[in-house]
Design an enzyme around this catalytic site. Structure first.
Site, PDB file in Angstrom:
ATOM      1  N   CYS A 102      -3.202  -9.973 -10.386  1.00  0.00           N
ATOM      2  CA  CYS A 102      -1.768 -10.180 -10.582  1.00  0.00           C
ATOM      3  C   CYS A 102      -1.176 -11.115  -9.528  1.00  0.00           C
ATOM      4  O   CYS A 102      -0.360 -11.981  -9.839  1.00  0.00           O
ATOM      5  CB  CYS A 102      -1.028  -8.847 -10.504  1.00  0.00           C
ATOM      6  SG  CYS A 102      -1.665  -7.530 -11.546  1.00  0.00           S
ATOM      7  N   ASP A 103      -1.577 -10.919  -8.275  1.00  0.00           N
ATOM      8  CA  ASP A 103      -0.836 -11.518  -7.165  1.00  0.00           C
ATOM      9  C   ASP A 103      -1.559 -12.606  -6.383  1.00  0.00           C
ATOM     10  O   ASP A 103      -0.949 -13.256  -5.521  1.00  0.00           O
ATOM     11  CB  ASP A 103      -0.421 -10.411  -6.185  1.00  0.00           C
ATOM     12  CG  ASP A 103       0.524  -9.405  -6.839  1.00  0.00           C
ATOM     13  OD1 ASP A 103       1.230  -9.799  -7.781  1.00  0.00           O
ATOM     14  OD2 ASP A 103       0.537  -8.237  -6.399  1.00  0.00           O
ATOM     15  N   CYS A 130      -3.422  -5.272  -6.841  1.00  0.00           N
ATOM     16  CA  CYS A 130      -3.916  -6.058  -7.968  1.00  0.00           C
ATOM     17  C   CYS A 130      -4.080  -7.523  -7.577  1.00  0.00           C
ATOM     18  O   CYS A 130      -3.106  -8.281  -7.566  1.00  0.00           O
ATOM     19  CB  CYS A 130      -2.961  -5.927  -9.160  1.00  0.00           C
ATOM     20  SG  CYS A 130      -3.438  -6.921 -10.578  1.00  0.00           S
TER      21      CYS A 130
END
Length: 321
Positions: A147-148, A144
């Site tokens: 997300c990261d 992701c």
């Protein structure tokens, strides 16, 4: 185990899955004045919530963040009376409700009776199977970018894959990373033309063609990735702080194996009305066998499945028009 069927009164429709397909099905079913509940995974989330930008959804020319789009769908669906529950579904079994043939869905410690069921369980990112992959999940291995990506500001990262998602996420990563290496097992991308153009024009993106990941390594955190060229067998070590893997999806259909027909890849087989091989069970979205997996097709699947479920319930109750 808690009986969520309220005695011997089942729901008209139970929807399994809370992504675009499930939410659209819930909106259509609730709007048709059916008693409907949507069970969304307690330990999983819709893949679309991890997408930074959706720019090809009709009617939203400015684009939308995946999480925001799902939240819009949720508000729209619940305003029509859709009930929602957070739990992981583990079983689906036939059951009689009085004289009516129906189903029982087991989710956590609860059981939900249904005259019709819509499976919209989606899919999860496929693993590479490379040495070290599991060890470094959360320590440099990610599925992701949304997300990261902020963890890799001014660092070097790699992206594995050549489809739309891989290239779109590679482009997104350039907002943070100083260099993004796209690793692809072929010598050309399969992403749509506009994404390819953007990637090739981006000075931060480089490509490792005809290559696969052999090993992911490091100490406490990921430090390097070993690649093998499929044409020359030459190996090289890529020094990166993170690797983002987008090599396809595996459908979340295991609890329904043996109840509905699956294809060779585990996707649920449906007809044009979203009917499965089991009477009264319908399916929609990324968990079904189909060619195109996009938010817009998931929503279309969900609407069709809800309408088919509505007709099925009305016929069971003797209310068919």
């Amino acid at each position: 185990m808690t009986d969520a069927t309220q005695g011997e009164t089942p729901y008209d429709v139970v929807i399994v899955g809370g992504g675009p397909a499930g939410l659209t099905a819930g909106m259509y079913a609730a709007r048709a004045n059916l008693r409907v509940v949507m069970i969304e995974g307690a330990t999983s989330v819709s893949q679309i919530t991890m997408t930074d930008m959706i720019e090809n959804y009709p009617g939203i020319p400015e684009g939308a963040n995946g999480y925001d789009l799902v939240e819009r769908l949720r508000r729209q669906a619940t305003q029509f009376g859709l009930e929602t529950v957070s739990a992981d579904v583990t079983a689906l079994a036939k059951r009689k409700w009085g004289e009516l043939d129906g189903w029982e869905v087991t989710a956590g410690e609860q059981r939900f009776g249904a005259l019709a069921v819509i499976l919209a369980t989606g899919a999860t990112w496929r693993r590479l199977g490379a040495a070290g992959e599991d060890r470094f999940i959360g320590k440099g291995v990610s599925f992701c970018a949304t997300c990261d990506a902020p963890f890799y500001k001014n660092r070097e990262v790699a992206v594995v894959g050549g489809g739309d998602t891989a290239i779109q996420e590679a482009i997104f990563l350039t907002k943070f990373a100083k260099k993004v290496t796209v690793i692809h097992r072929r010598d050309r991308l399969r992403a749509t033309a506009i994404l390819q153009q953007r990637a090739f024009a981006n000075e931060k993106i480089v490509f490792a063609w005809d290559s696969v990941v052999e090993k992911i390594d490091g100490l406490d955190l990921l430090q390097e990735v070993r690649l093998r060229n499929l044409k020359t067998a030459e190996e090289q070590t890529l020094r990166v702080d993170g690797i983002f893997i987008f090599v396809g999806l595996d459908p979340n259909t295991e609890p329904f194996r043996g109840t509905v027909d699956l294809d060779g890849k585990g996707y649920i087989a449906v007809d044009g009305e979203m009917r499965t091989s089991a009477t009264g069970v319908f399916a929609a979205g990324d968990c079904i066998a189909k060619r195109l997996r996009q938010v817009v097709t998931a929503c279309g699947d969900g609407a069709t499945a809800a309408f088919s479920a509505q007709l099925h319930v009305e016929e069971l109750k003797g209310e068919a028009y």
